[in-house]
Design a protein around this motif. Structure first.
Motif, PDB file in Angstrom:
ATOM      1  N   GLY A 122       0.861  -1.338  -0.001  1.00  0.00           N
ATOM      2  CA  GLY A 122       0.018   0.079   0.123  1.00  0.00           C
ATOM      3  C   GLY A 122       0.780   1.338   0.037  1.00  0.00           C
ATOM      4  N   VAL A 123       0.337   2.526  -0.738  1.00  0.00           N
ATOM      5  CA  VAL A 123       1.141   3.585  -0.699  1.00  0.00           C
ATOM      6  C   VAL A 123       0.228   4.611  -0.542  1.00  0.00           C
ATOM      7  N   THR A 124       0.469   5.395   0.357  1.00  0.00           N
ATOM      8  CA  THR A 124      -0.210   6.708   1.020  1.00  0.00           C
ATOM      9  C   THR A 124       0.879   7.904   0.883  1.00  0.00           C
ATOM     10  N   CYS A 125       0.286   8.976   1.103  1.00  0.00           N
ATOM     11  CA  CYS A 125       0.897  10.244   1.001  1.00  0.00           C
ATOM     12  C   CYS A 125       0.353  11.125   2.020  1.00  0.00           C
ATOM     13  N   GLY A 126       1.096  11.965   2.787  1.00  0.00           N
ATOM     14  CA  GLY A 126       0.336  13.069   3.664  1.00  0.00           C
ATOM     15  C   GLY A 126       1.165  13.485   4.974  1.00  0.00           C
ATOM     16  N   MET A 127       0.843  14.025   5.758  1.00  0.00           N
ATOM     17  CA  MET A 127       1.531  14.450   6.763  1.00  0.00           C
ATOM     18  C   MET A 127       1.391  13.688   7.987  1.00  0.00           C
ATOM     19  N   PHE A 128       2.601  13.253   8.692  1.00  0.00           N
ATOM     20  CA  PHE A 128       2.576  12.541   9.772  1.00  0.00           C
ATOM     21  C   PHE A 128       3.629  13.061  11.110  1.00  0.00           C
ATOM     22  N   ARG A 129       3.311  12.733  12.324  1.00  0.00           N
ATOM     23  CA  ARG A 129       4.155  13.086  13.360  1.00  0.00           C
ATOM     24  C   ARG A 129       5.162  11.947  13.773  1.00  0.00           C
ATOM     25  N   PHE A 130       6.387  12.296  14.249  1.00  0.00           N
ATOM     26  CA  PHE A 130       7.123  11.580  14.773  1.00  0.00           C
ATOM     27  C   PHE A 130       7.606  11.602  16.129  1.00  0.00           C
ATOM     28  N   ALA A 131       7.588  10.799  17.068  1.00  0.00           N
ATOM     29  CA  ALA A 131       7.842  11.329  18.587  1.00  0.00           C
ATOM     30  C   ALA A 131       8.687  10.165  18.908  1.00  0.00           C
ATOM     31  N   THR A 132       9.663  10.499  19.938  1.00  0.00           N
ATOM     32  CA  THR A 132      10.531   9.467  20.588  1.00  0.00           C
ATOM     33  C   THR A 132       9.791   9.355  22.134  1.00  0.00           C
ATOM     34  N   LEU A 133       9.527   8.168  22.563  1.00  0.00           N
ATOM     35  CA  LEU A 133       8.988   7.905  23.747  1.00  0.00           C
ATOM     36  C   LEU A 133       9.389   6.950  24.560  1.00  0.00           C
ATOM     37  N   GLY A 134       9.015   6.945  25.913  1.00  0.00           N
ATOM     38  CA  GLY A 134       9.614   6.129  26.826  1.00  0.00           C
ATOM     39  C   GLY A 134      10.655   6.719  27.725  1.00  0.00           C
ATOM     40  N   GLY A 135      11.727   6.196  27.901  1.00  0.00           N
ATOM     41  CA  GLY A 135      12.976   6.832  28.582  1.00  0.00           C
ATOM     42  C   GLY A 135      13.353   5.978  29.696  1.00  0.00           C
ATOM     43  N   TYR A 136      12.467   5.092  30.086  1.00  0.00           N
ATOM     44  CA  TYR A 136      12.708   4.252  31.421  1.00  0.00           C
ATOM     45  C   TYR A 136      13.977   3.661  31.298  1.00  0.00           C
ATOM     46  N   HIS A 137      14.923   3.761  32.358  1.00  0.00           N
ATOM     47  CA  HIS A 137      16.547   3.236  32.246  1.00  0.00           C
ATOM     48  C   HIS A 137      17.214   3.796  30.854  1.00  0.00           C
ATOM     49  N   ASN A 138      16.458   4.656  30.464  1.00  0.00           N
ATOM     50  CA  ASN A 138      17.300   5.465  28.999  1.00  0.00           C
ATOM     51  C   ASN A 138      17.086   4.620  27.882  1.00  0.00           C
ATOM     52  N   GLN A 139      15.985   3.831  27.838  1.00  0.00           N
ATOM     53  CA  GLN A 139      15.438   3.138  26.599  1.00  0.00           C
ATOM     54  C   GLN A 139      14.501   3.931  25.918  1.00  0.00           C
ATOM     55  N   TRP A 140      14.608   4.033  24.618  1.00  0.00           N
ATOM     56  CA  TRP A 140      13.435   4.827  23.932  1.00  0.00           C
ATOM     57  C   TRP A 140      12.952   4.067  22.655  1.00  0.00           C
ATOM     58  N   VAL A 141      11.592   4.379  22.308  1.00  0.00           N
ATOM     59  CA  VAL A 141      11.214   3.707  21.145  1.00  0.00           C
ATOM     60  C   VAL A 141      10.680   5.216  20.284  1.00  0.00           C
ATOM     61  N   TYR A 142      10.533   4.693  19.011  1.00  0.00           N
ATOM     62  CA  TYR A 142       9.811   5.780  18.186  1.00  0.00           C
ATOM     63  C   TYR A 142       8.395   5.466  17.755  1.00  0.00           C
ATOM     64  N   LEU A 143       7.698   6.367  17.629  1.00  0.00           N
ATOM     65  CA  LEU A 143       5.941   6.048  17.084  1.00  0.00           C
ATOM     66  C   LEU A 143       6.036   7.005  16.187  1.00  0.00           C
ATOM     67  N   LEU A 144       5.105   6.645  14.743  1.00  0.00           N
ATOM     68  CA  LEU A 144       4.619   7.511  14.016  1.00  0.00           C
ATOM     69  C   LEU A 144       3.221   7.384  13.821  1.00  0.00           C
ATOM     70  N   ASN A 145       2.437   8.766  13.846  1.00  0.00           N
ATOM     71  CA  ASN A 145       1.264   9.172  13.826  1.00  0.00           C
ATOM     72  C   ASN A 145       0.818   9.859  12.881  1.00  0.00           C
ATOM     73  N   GLY A 146      -0.369   9.512  12.137  1.00  0.00           N
ATOM     74  CA  GLY A 146      -0.925  10.451  10.997  1.00  0.00           C
ATOM     75  C   GLY A 146      -2.135   9.600  10.374  1.00  0.00           C
ATOM     76  N   HIS A 147      -2.973  10.147   9.970  1.00  0.00           N
ATOM     77  CA  HIS A 147      -4.074   9.657   9.178  1.00  0.00           C
ATOM     78  C   HIS A 147      -3.471   8.847   7.817  1.00  0.00           C
ATOM     79  N   CYS A 148      -2.763   9.224   7.376  1.00  0.00           N
ATOM     80  CA  CYS A 148      -2.263   8.551   6.083  1.00  0.00           C
ATOM     81  C   CYS A 148      -1.467   7.421   6.487  1.00  0.00           C
ATOM     82  N   LEU A 149      -0.919   7.099   7.664  1.00  0.00           N
ATOM     83  CA  LEU A 149      -0.315   5.915   8.031  1.00  0.00           C
ATOM     84  C   LEU A 149      -1.076   4.942   8.759  1.00  0.00           C
ATOM     85  N   GLY A 150      -2.236   5.400   9.291  1.00  0.00           N
ATOM     86  CA  GLY A 150      -3.243   4.539  10.084  1.00  0.00           C
ATOM     87  C   GLY A 150      -4.290   4.213   9.229  1.00  0.00           C
ATOM     88  N   VAL A 151      -5.522   5.015   8.941  1.00  0.00           N
ATOM     89  CA  VAL A 151      -6.598   4.644   8.249  1.00  0.00           C
ATOM     90  C   VAL A 151      -6.194   4.225   6.767  1.00  0.00           C
TER      91      VAL A 151
END
Length: 234
Positions: free
Chosen positions: A70-99
């Motif tokens: 599948g190929v979509t286009c549009g705006m999305f947001r990127f964030a680094t979350l977590g931080g417990y024991h200095n361990q982090w994960v990244y999350l992408l969020n946006g209508h084009c990546l979800g629905v």
């Protein structure tokens, strides 16, 4: 990361195709524009590059495995979350990546590439690209049968050999590497750690998550931190 050099009207345009997530049997890639040119023109060029790539990838298969894309286009947001024991994960969020992405992948069968209506409208405006597509599904998506470049405005594929590294970059990258992998690298056993093993896997789904209410992915930070702590404690 793969870098492409595109040439249109003698003006080089550089785009990156970055594999940003691998989850189970799904590979998520982003084609960002870094040319700094006109936003509408950049969107057309990036959509064209992504569709060309999808048409090539859909025909890659083995006797047991094939892909649907599948190929979509549009705006999305990127964030680094977590931080417990200095361990982090990244999350992408946006209508084009979800629905939108979910509907495209759902409409695509084995060895098929389906694009959203927004992507199809963009590539129709690309004089360098000729695409054959048919409407599919109930979401306004299009099945891409084939694409072809026209004229002399071809493209050159340049594999980016590697990222420049230094001590500061290395330390930042380690924040996103799981601890067992870091331990294996330090111990010098990373090259022999591929194996088959039986594991217990826990899947966690946020039932109250809403794409609109949580358009800012940082609103999920408190839960990510609590979840990291619970996992580490157990």
């Amino acid at each position: 990361v793969i870098w492409y050099q595109l040439t249109f009207t003698d003006v080089p345009l550089y785009c990156a195709a970055a594999v940003i997530s691998f989850a189970g049997d799904a590979l998520i890639c982003v084609f960002p524009s870094i040319s700094g040119g006109d936003q509408e023109d950049d969107m057309r060029q990036v959509c064209m590059r992504a569709v060309e790539c999808a048409v090539v990838l859909k025909d890659q298969y083995t006797a047991e495995l094939s892909a649907h894309i599948g190929v979509t286009c549009g705006m999305f947001r990127f964030a680094t979350l977590g931080g417990y024991h200095n361990q982090w994960v990244y999350l992408l969020n946006g209508h084009c990546l979800g629905v939108e992405m979910a509907s495209c992948v759902e409409d695509a069968g084995p060895r098929e590439a389906v694009v959203s209506g927004a992507v199809y409208r963009q590539i129709q405006r690309c004089p360098e690209l000729s695409a054959h597509a048919v409407g599919v599904g109930s979401h306004g998506n299009f099945l891409i049968a084939d694409v072809a470049m026209s004229g002399q405005n071809g493209h050159v594929f340049n594999r980016y050999a590697g990222l420049p590294t230094n001590r500061e970059v290395d330390e930042m990258v380690k924040l996103f590497v799981p601890k067992p992998v870091k331990d294996a690298i330090v111990a010098g056993t990373f090259k022999v750690m591929s194996e088959l093993r039986e594991v217990t896997t826990m899947f966690l789904k946020l039932m109250s998550y809403d794409p609109e209410c949580h358009r800012n992915p940082l609103t999920l930070q408190p839960f990510f931190y609590m979840a990291q702590k619970a996992i580490a404690d157990h």
